[in-house]
Design an enzyme around this catalytic site. Structure first.
Site, mmCIF file in Angstrom:
data_model
loop_
_atom_site.group_PDB
_atom_site.id
_atom_site.type_symbol
_atom_site.label_atom_id
_atom_site.label_comp_id
_atom_site.label_asym_id
_atom_site.label_seq_id
_atom_site.Cartn_x
_atom_site.Cartn_y
_atom_site.Cartn_z
ATOM 1 N N ASP A 73 -10.925 1.738 -2.963
ATOM 2 C CA ASP A 73 -11.387 1.335 -1.711
ATOM 3 C C ASP A 73 -12.974 1.405 -1.546
ATOM 4 O O ASP A 73 -13.612 1.059 -0.961
ATOM 5 C CB ASP A 73 -10.749 2.437 -0.758
ATOM 6 N N ASP B 245 0.801 -1.210 -0.107
ATOM 7 C CA ASP B 245 0.045 0.006 0.054
ATOM 8 C C ASP B 245 0.985 1.214 -0.161
ATOM 9 O O ASP B 245 1.996 1.393 0.340
ATOM 10 C CB ASP B 245 -0.748 -0.090 1.156
HETATM 11 C C1 GLA Z 1 -5.849 1.636 2.090
HETATM 12 C C2 GLA Z 1 -6.326 0.543 1.354
HETATM 13 C C3 GLA Z 1 -7.150 -0.232 1.993
HETATM 14 C C4 GLA Z 1 -6.858 -0.634 3.388
HETATM 15 C C5 GLA Z 1 -6.546 0.420 4.352
HETATM 16 C C6 GLA Z 1 -5.808 -0.125 5.517
HETATM 17 O O1 GLA Z 1 -6.751 2.535 2.469
HETATM 18 O O2 GLA Z 1 -6.616 1.038 0.085
HETATM 19 O O3 GLA Z 1 -7.654 -1.339 1.226
HETATM 20 O O4 GLA Z 1 -5.807 -1.649 3.212
HETATM 21 O O5 GLA Z 1 -5.495 1.287 3.605
HETATM 22 O O6 GLA Z 1 -5.276 0.774 6.342
#
Ligand code: GLA
Length: 751
Positions: free
Chosen positions: A558, A488
């Site tokens: 997300d 990420d």
């Molecule tokens: C980001 C990612 C999510 C999740 C969160 C965790 O927003 O896109 O899928 O992994 O971080 O904090």
């Protein structure tokens, strides 16, 4: 004399007298010539035209009384009228330059002229950067041209590759300083394509966090239209891709040009239409915040741009990108392999979990047939919220006292693979790493340090930082059974500065950062070749061809709501193959939009991607669990073709209430059709869906029925997609007949 590589189907022909280069693969042609002043001009890019033909007459030089001329006595030659491959600033071409270099005396005037060229079979890698590649030299032919600015002794090496199997050209350029004085590169566009008219619709993929890659269009107009990112990543706001759709073309017919950047940092894509309706399409590193100090005897390699030409409309362009990115940009163990069905705990637990809770979620996942359990954020350091812990890559002692090794072994013992979330490029100030190395974050001395999600960016432009992160990840990956990581990157970069470098090099930091990211990915790939990496950047903020080289799939957004995903996945499919599009079934009410959609619709959308679940299956009813088991079987049966089949967009969520798309196997034996209705309509219209890509002669059976149709009927007459939305109230069965967010998955198989 003709120099031509006749062995390969992708050839580069050089005609000496007109000094003309013709890149041709039988379907497309890219034509250039060197003019009397040594300038490299574009003659044509489009559908293939005959070889051994002089196209010099395509250079138009009309006398225009307001233009400036290069030499006295020739009032027709003006750089302003020439369709150039490497336009420069300040000598008569007033459009955006492809290259701009500031010299020791402050001048930004250069004059790059053709010196020599090389033609060779195959394609070379770009040092330190991702790029398209070939497996055998006969897959492509490359033309490398050297242009020199005599005064400064700076060379530009322009490289063009034409592929045998893709209607695409890869272009990149390198600047080499052979002179005695340092210079500064201020602008360098990997792609510069001057087109003879402006009869195009411009298409871009734009949005925001959780609203990535929505399709936006506008017609080209005189002036500059552009999209860019200055966030340090390619971004959710704009994607490094643009299509130019010729007037009169559409999804399936007519000419389309598409360009994408094999790069994950700041970019600029623009189309400048000049006063004579000539269009200059550019794609490269965003000049905002960029400069590169080019000391004598050093060189700078700009990233690669890929430009595709299609005569089968936008969909034809997408199919070329899909195959090119999937098979000749993505690489490694997972490139062609079927991806595991995963369950990710993020939306199920966020930070609220311990080992037993995870095991209970994983057990249920195993029971229904999930193959990979992924532990998301919250497993490390003092990570009890998003204010602490980033940078400390060891198990959180309260939640996971027995550590990652123990958990990974428990999951593997259950017969599933184990995956883990990392955000390696970041640090919270509340972390051991920051307390030990406060100077490792990107910041400008004596200035405020902006934060994003309470976190700061580690300076991956520094080797020691990359080494440290690699060691920390290596330590976890080598000491537990980890088959997958979600990588990420959750914030935009600000106050970008590198305290370890002098003032001359501060414009390099954004780019050096991305080079550090690529280096880290490369080392992880090399040490753990069978590790599957899914990239992520607060959802789809780094969904680009660059990262696909190292991570064959990316978390698309997300937003996991099925209806929002119609748009996100439809837009993403403009460039990126379904094998790259991370897509999960999540809980209802949906966490992002509070919408309640049926389980089958959530599945029917995620099915067309790198598939998984993102919820606690223990919370589903027995009948839903039975449904999930069937879904998983369907994915297992068809994921190979989802990853490698030909994708067709049939109905756009940006144009109406119905969205539809389909995948067909290359042999045209099986077709999967997704059909989605956003809102229900009362007493709705009769509807036909015209399928694509089938074999007209073949007979297809609609799975789970005895109905058969010829391919011709399904494509020409259409498939009846009307439903029983009569407008009558059905209190006993709210999901009966048709309803809001209704969807269908039709499977056609050759009889
Ligand atoms: C980001 C990612 C999510 C999740 C969160 C965790 O927003 O896109 O899928 O992994 O971080 O904090």
């Amino acid at each position: 004399m003709i120099t031509t590589d006749t062995q390969a189907a992708a050839t580069v022909e050089y005609l000496k007298a007109p000094r003309q280069f013709h890149l041709n693969n039988g379907t497309i042609s890219y034509l250039m010539k060197v003019d009397k002043h040594g300038k490299l001009l574009n003659l044509y890019f489009g559908s293939a035209v005959p070889r051994e033909t002089n196209y010099a007459h395509l250079v138009e030089m009309l006398h225009r009384s307001t233009s400036v001329n290069t030499e006295l006595g020739d009032d027709r030659y003006s750089l302003e009228h020439l369709r150039q491959e490497l336009p420069e600033h300040g000598s008569g071409d007033f459009r955006d330059p492809a290259i701009q270099i500031k010299q020791a005396n402050g001048s930004e005037i250069t004059n790059f002229t053709y010196q020599t060229h090389k033609i060779y079979a195959g394609k070379k890698p770009l040092p330190g950067l991702p790029a398209s590649y070939v497996e055998n030299d006969d897959e492509a032919t490359t033309l490398e041209l050297t242009l020199t600015d005599d005064l400064t002794k700076i060379d530009v090496l322009l490289s063009y590759t034409i592929f045998r199997d893709f209607d695409a050209i890869a272009r990149s350029l390198e600047v080499v300083n052979r002179g005695e004085e340092a210079a500064v590169i201020e602008r360098i566009m990997s792609l510069n394509l001057d087109l003879p008219d402006a009869d195009y619709e411009w298409l871009q993929l734009s949005g925001a966090w959780s609203r990535e890659r929505n399709v936006k269009t506008r017609h080209l107009q005189q002036g500059t239209q552009s999209i860019s990112s200055a966030r340090g990543a390619s971004s959710q706001t704009q994607n490094p891709f643009v299509a130019l759709i010729k007037d009169g073309s559409n999804e399936f017919t007519g000419e389309t040009i598409g360009a994408t950047f094999v790069y994950s940092g700041n970019f600029l894509a623009s189309a400048e239409v000049d006063t004579w309706d000539v269009t200059r399409l550019q794609l490269g590193i965003n000049p905002q915040g960029f400069s590169w100090h080019l000391a004598p005897e050093t060189h700078f390699q700009a990233p690669e741009a890929l430009v595709v030409f299609s005569e089968q409309g936008l969909n034809g362009m997408s199919q070329t990108f899909h195959k090119l990115l999937r098979t000749r940009v993505a690489q490694g163990y997972w490139r062609d392999r079927e991806r595991p069905i995963l369950l990710n705990n993020w939306e199920a637990t966020q930070y609220d979990f311990d080992e037993n809770k995870l095991v209970s979620i994983a057990s249920k996942a195993k029971e229904v047939g999930v193959e990979l359990f992924v532990l998301d954020d919250g497993w490390f350091g003092e990570r009890n919220s998003d204010t602490a812990g980033l940078g400390d890559w060891y198990a959180n002692k309260e939640r996971l006292p027995k550590g990652i090794k123990s958990l990974s072994e428990r999951i593997e013992g259950m017969g599933m693979k184990f995956g883990l979330w990392f955000e390696p490029e970041m640090v919270n100030k509340d972390s051991e790493l920051y307390r030990a190395h406060p100077d490792w974050i990107i910041h400008t001395p004596d200035r405020n340090q902006s934060n994003g999600r309470n976190q700061f960016v580690l300076n991956l432009a520094r080797e020691e930082v990359v080494d440290h992160i690699f060691d920390a990840m290596d330590n976890i990956l080598s000491n537990a059974s980890i088959s997958y990581i979600k990588w990420d990157m959750n914030r935009s970069m600000t106050e970008v500065f590198d305290i370890s470098r002098s003032e001359h090099h501060q414009g390099e930091v954004f780019h050096r950062y991305i080079l550090g990211v690529y280096e880290l990915y490369r080392r992880i790939n090399q040490k753990f070749p069978e590790l599957l990496i899914e990239s992520c950047s607060a959802g789809g903020g780094r969904f680009d061809a660059g990262l696909l080289q190292y991570a064959p799939q990316a978390w698309a957004s997300d937003c996991s709501d099925a209806v929002e995903r119609y748009k996100i996945q439809y837009g993403t499919s403009m460039v990126y193959p379904l094998s790259a599009i991370g897509a999960h079934v999540s809980a209802v009410p949906n966490h992002q939009v509070n919408r309640v959609t049926p389980l089958d619709t959530r599945f029917n959308v995620a099915f067309f991607g790198a598939f998984g679940y993102e919820l606690d299956l223990n919370e589903l009813s027995e009948s839903e669990i039975e449904q999930v088991k069937k879904q998983i079987q369907l994915v297992k049966d068809y994921r190979g073709m989802i990853q490698q089949g030909d994708f067709y967009r049939l109905k756009s969520p940006f144009e109406g209430n119905i969205t539809s798309w389909m995948v067909v196997t290359p042999e045209k034996e099986t077709a999967l059709v997704g059909y989605y209705k956003t809102l229900n309509d009362v007493n709705g219209p009769y509807r036909r869906l015209y399928l694509k890509g089938l074999d007209e002669e073949k007979i297809y059976r609609l799975k789970s029925s005895d109905k058969t149709y010829s391919g011709k009927e399904l494509m020409k007459v259409g498939f009846v997609a009307s439903d029983a939305s009569s407008g009558e109230y059905c209190p006993s069965n709210p999901y009966g007949t048709s309803h809001d967010f209704d969807s269908k998955l039709w499977i056609f198989e050759v009889v």
